[in-house]
Write a protein that holds these residues in place. Structure first.
Motif, PDB file in Angstrom:
ATOM      1  N   LEU A  45      -7.636  12.550 -12.779  1.00  0.00           N
ATOM      2  CA  LEU A  45      -6.744  13.298 -13.664  1.00  0.00           C
ATOM      3  C   LEU A  45      -6.337  12.461 -14.867  1.00  0.00           C
ATOM      4  O   LEU A  45      -6.039  12.994 -15.936  1.00  0.00           O
ATOM      5  CB  LEU A  45      -5.493  13.749 -12.892  1.00  0.00           C
ATOM      6  CG  LEU A  45      -5.725  14.807 -11.814  1.00  0.00           C
ATOM      7  CD1 LEU A  45      -4.419  15.079 -11.069  1.00  0.00           C
ATOM      8  CD2 LEU A  45      -6.254  16.089 -12.424  1.00  0.00           C
ATOM      9  N   VAL A  46      -6.323  11.134 -14.697  1.00  0.00           N
ATOM     10  CA  VAL A  46      -6.001  10.259 -15.823  1.00  0.00           C
ATOM     11  C   VAL A  46      -7.064  10.397 -16.897  1.00  0.00           C
ATOM     12  O   VAL A  46      -6.768  10.519 -18.088  1.00  0.00           O
ATOM     13  CB  VAL A  46      -5.887   8.797 -15.353  1.00  0.00           C
ATOM     14  CG1 VAL A  46      -5.683   7.871 -16.541  1.00  0.00           C
ATOM     15  CG2 VAL A  46      -4.742   8.649 -14.355  1.00  0.00           C
ATOM     16  N   ASP A  47      -8.334  10.391 -16.467  1.00  0.00           N
ATOM     17  CA  ASP A  47      -9.431  10.492 -17.425  1.00  0.00           C
ATOM     18  C   ASP A  47      -9.485  11.850 -18.103  1.00  0.00           C
ATOM     19  O   ASP A  47      -9.735  11.944 -19.312  1.00  0.00           O
ATOM     20  CB  ASP A  47     -10.768  10.233 -16.722  1.00  0.00           C
ATOM     21  CG  ASP A  47     -10.891   8.801 -16.245  1.00  0.00           C
ATOM     22  OD1 ASP A  47     -10.305   7.916 -16.891  1.00  0.00           O
ATOM     23  OD2 ASP A  47     -11.555   8.560 -15.221  1.00  0.00           O
ATOM     24  N   TYR A  48      -9.252  12.903 -17.340  1.00  0.00           N
ATOM     25  CA  TYR A  48      -9.452  14.245 -17.876  1.00  0.00           C
ATOM     26  C   TYR A  48      -8.173  14.913 -18.359  1.00  0.00           C
ATOM     27  O   TYR A  48      -8.244  15.988 -18.960  1.00  0.00           O
ATOM     28  CB  TYR A  48     -10.115  15.127 -16.813  1.00  0.00           C
ATOM     29  CG  TYR A  48     -11.541  14.723 -16.535  1.00  0.00           C
ATOM     30  CD1 TYR A  48     -12.561  15.086 -17.410  1.00  0.00           C
ATOM     31  CD2 TYR A  48     -11.868  13.957 -15.424  1.00  0.00           C
ATOM     32  CE1 TYR A  48     -13.869  14.708 -17.172  1.00  0.00           C
ATOM     33  CE2 TYR A  48     -13.184  13.574 -15.174  1.00  0.00           C
ATOM     34  CZ  TYR A  48     -14.176  13.953 -16.056  1.00  0.00           C
ATOM     35  OH  TYR A  48     -15.471  13.573 -15.824  1.00  0.00           O
ATOM     36  N   SER A  49      -7.018  14.314 -18.125  1.00  0.00           N
ATOM     37  CA  SER A  49      -5.761  14.928 -18.558  1.00  0.00           C
ATOM     38  C   SER A  49      -4.872  13.955 -19.334  1.00  0.00           C
ATOM     39  O   SER A  49      -4.486  14.233 -20.468  1.00  0.00           O
ATOM     40  CB  SER A  49      -4.987  15.470 -17.344  1.00  0.00           C
ATOM     41  OG  SER A  49      -5.728  16.458 -16.677  1.00  0.00           O
ATOM     42  N   ILE A  50      -4.560  12.815 -18.733  1.00  0.00           N
ATOM     43  CA  ILE A  50      -3.632  11.890 -19.371  1.00  0.00           C
ATOM     44  C   ILE A  50      -4.239  11.267 -20.628  1.00  0.00           C
ATOM     45  O   ILE A  50      -3.591  11.203 -21.680  1.00  0.00           O
ATOM     46  CB  ILE A  50      -3.197  10.782 -18.382  1.00  0.00           C
ATOM     47  CG1 ILE A  50      -2.646  11.401 -17.094  1.00  0.00           C
ATOM     48  CG2 ILE A  50      -2.153   9.885 -19.041  1.00  0.00           C
ATOM     49  CD1 ILE A  50      -1.467  12.325 -17.313  1.00  0.00           C
ATOM     50  N   SER A  51      -5.493  10.821 -20.535  1.00  0.00           N
ATOM     51  CA  SER A  51      -6.137  10.203 -21.701  1.00  0.00           C
ATOM     52  C   SER A  51      -6.213  11.147 -22.900  1.00  0.00           C
ATOM     53  O   SER A  51      -5.887  10.749 -24.026  1.00  0.00           O
ATOM     54  CB  SER A  51      -7.535   9.693 -21.330  1.00  0.00           C
ATOM     55  OG  SER A  51      -7.437   8.644 -20.394  1.00  0.00           O
ATOM     56  N   PRO A  52      -6.648  12.413 -22.727  1.00  0.00           N
ATOM     57  CA  PRO A  52      -6.633  13.333 -23.873  1.00  0.00           C
ATOM     58  C   PRO A  52      -5.252  13.534 -24.472  1.00  0.00           C
ATOM     59  O   PRO A  52      -5.102  13.596 -25.707  1.00  0.00           O
ATOM     60  CB  PRO A  52      -7.164  14.648 -23.267  1.00  0.00           C
ATOM     61  CG  PRO A  52      -8.006  14.216 -22.122  1.00  0.00           C
ATOM     62  CD  PRO A  52      -7.319  13.009 -21.559  1.00  0.00           C
ATOM     63  N   ILE A  53      -4.233  13.615 -23.619  1.00  0.00           N
ATOM     64  CA  ILE A  53      -2.859  13.776 -24.128  1.00  0.00           C
ATOM     65  C   ILE A  53      -2.457  12.549 -24.948  1.00  0.00           C
ATOM     66  O   ILE A  53      -1.862  12.666 -26.033  1.00  0.00           O
ATOM     67  CB  ILE A  53      -1.890  13.997 -22.951  1.00  0.00           C
ATOM     68  CG1 ILE A  53      -2.126  15.373 -22.330  1.00  0.00           C
ATOM     69  CG2 ILE A  53      -0.441  13.865 -23.410  1.00  0.00           C
ATOM     70  CD1 ILE A  53      -1.343  15.610 -21.050  1.00  0.00           C
ATOM     71  N   MET A  54      -2.799  11.361 -24.448  1.00  0.00           N
ATOM     72  CA  MET A  54      -2.470  10.136 -25.179  1.00  0.00           C
ATOM     73  C   MET A  54      -3.170  10.080 -26.531  1.00  0.00           C
ATOM     74  O   MET A  54      -2.579   9.674 -27.537  1.00  0.00           O
ATOM     75  CB  MET A  54      -2.846   8.913 -24.338  1.00  0.00           C
ATOM     76  CG  MET A  54      -1.939   8.673 -23.149  1.00  0.00           C
ATOM     77  SD  MET A  54      -2.496   7.274 -22.151  1.00  0.00           S
ATOM     78  CE  MET A  54      -2.444   5.957 -23.342  1.00  0.00           C
ATOM     79  N   PHE A  55      -4.445  10.507 -26.569  1.00  0.00           N
ATOM     80  CA  PHE A  55      -5.176  10.533 -27.844  1.00  0.00           C
ATOM     81  C   PHE A  55      -4.434  11.382 -28.871  1.00  0.00           C
ATOM     82  O   PHE A  55      -4.260  10.976 -30.027  1.00  0.00           O
ATOM     83  CB  PHE A  55      -6.591  11.082 -27.640  1.00  0.00           C
ATOM     84  CG  PHE A  55      -7.605  10.046 -27.262  1.00  0.00           C
ATOM     85  CD1 PHE A  55      -7.691   8.843 -27.943  1.00  0.00           C
ATOM     86  CD2 PHE A  55      -8.505  10.277 -26.226  1.00  0.00           C
ATOM     87  CE1 PHE A  55      -8.632   7.887 -27.601  1.00  0.00           C
ATOM     88  CE2 PHE A  55      -9.457   9.330 -25.874  1.00  0.00           C
ATOM     89  CZ  PHE A  55      -9.518   8.136 -26.568  1.00  0.00           C
TER      90      PHE A  55
END
Length: 271
Positions: A45-55
């Motif tokens: 979920l970090v790769d597919y959810s948190i990382s996009p949000i951070m970007f």
């Protein structure tokens, strides 16, 4: 009376012929296996959810004031490029996942099953495209909450997502080749970042092309990330995008034509 069995080909282990519909069902089953694995590995979920949000947050609020005078004004230009960059990075997750499956012996276990040889590979690609779609929708939803306006209507919105998925599907074959050839997941990651960082930052994803030096603009104008970013931006905003859409599809077709045979050859040699 004895009957001779028909020659068996086309399965992962070479032990039976699989009909196209059966192969499709097997692909769907293995794609679902990959999707539900998120329950057992929440770090995905970090790769597919948190990382996009951070970007989205980082580019909007760190660069927005400098680039366009306000985060909202910059977001209206840059969101398409941010999503394109994330899509390219996520396409490399296919390479890491395949490489991990190979080194952990997952394909060795699948080889003994009476399934189509291509099912594990196509199932992985299909599952990763579904995860890509989730990340795209998440980033667009967040961008909308931060002030991004989709002025291209529903047709532009759906068309933009389809274009990104087509390009991501083509890039998946590049990822397959990398995953098959790399010795381990760390080498996959190094190669992916080395490839993607230069082409995303020397494009129109985050800044306008005419702000760059003339010698660099020659590359930026033909860069596939520029074409894809301009096409996606135009579809979302309802601005003319016929030419970048055409070139994005040309690039996707070219990538597929080159890398599908190479990836399948490497895949067959490994499994």
């Amino acid at each position: 009376m004895t009957t001779a069995s028909a020659p068996v080909t086309g399965t992962l282990g070479g032990s039976g012929r699989v009909r196209p519909l059966a192969a499709l069902r097997q692909t769907a089953t293995l794609a679902w296996r990959s999707l539900v694995s998120v329950k057992h590995n929440p770090l995905e979920l970090v790769d597919y959810s948190i990382s996009p949000i951070m970007f989205v947050f980082l580019f909007t609020f760190v660069f927005g004031g400098q680039m366009a005078g306000s985060p909202q004004a910059y977001l209206q230009y840059a969101l398409a490029g941010i999503i394109v960059q994330n899509t390219l990075f996520m396409s490399m997750y296919t390479a890491m996942a395949l490489n991990t499956d190979l080194t952990k012996g997952v394909f060795d276990r699948l080889r003994s099953l009476p399934i189509a040889r291509s099912a594990p590979l196509l199932g992985r690609i299909a599952a990763d495209l579904a995860k890509q779609l989730w990340a795209m929708l998440l980033m667009i939803g967040l961008g909308t909450l931060l002030g991004f306006e989709i002025t291209g209507g529903a047709a532009g919105f759906v068309g933009g997502l389809l274009l990104l998925l087509v390009f991501a599907a083509a890039m998946s074959w590049t990822a397959v080749l990398i995953g098959m050839l790399a010795g381990d997941a760390e080498k996959v990651q190094v190669f992916a970042f080395t490839l993607i960082f230069p082409i995303t930052f020397t494009s129109s994803a985050f800044v306008m092309v005419d702000t760059m030096p003339g010698w660099l603009q020659a590359w930026v104008d033909v860069n596939p990330v520029t074409q894809l970013s301009d096409a996606f931006r135009g579809l979302l905003l309802g601005t003319p995008a016929g030419e970048p859409i055409m070139w994005s599809l040309v690039w996707a077709a070219g990538i597929a034509i080159v890398f599908v045979p190479l990836a399948m050859r490497a895949y067959r040699s490994r499994v």
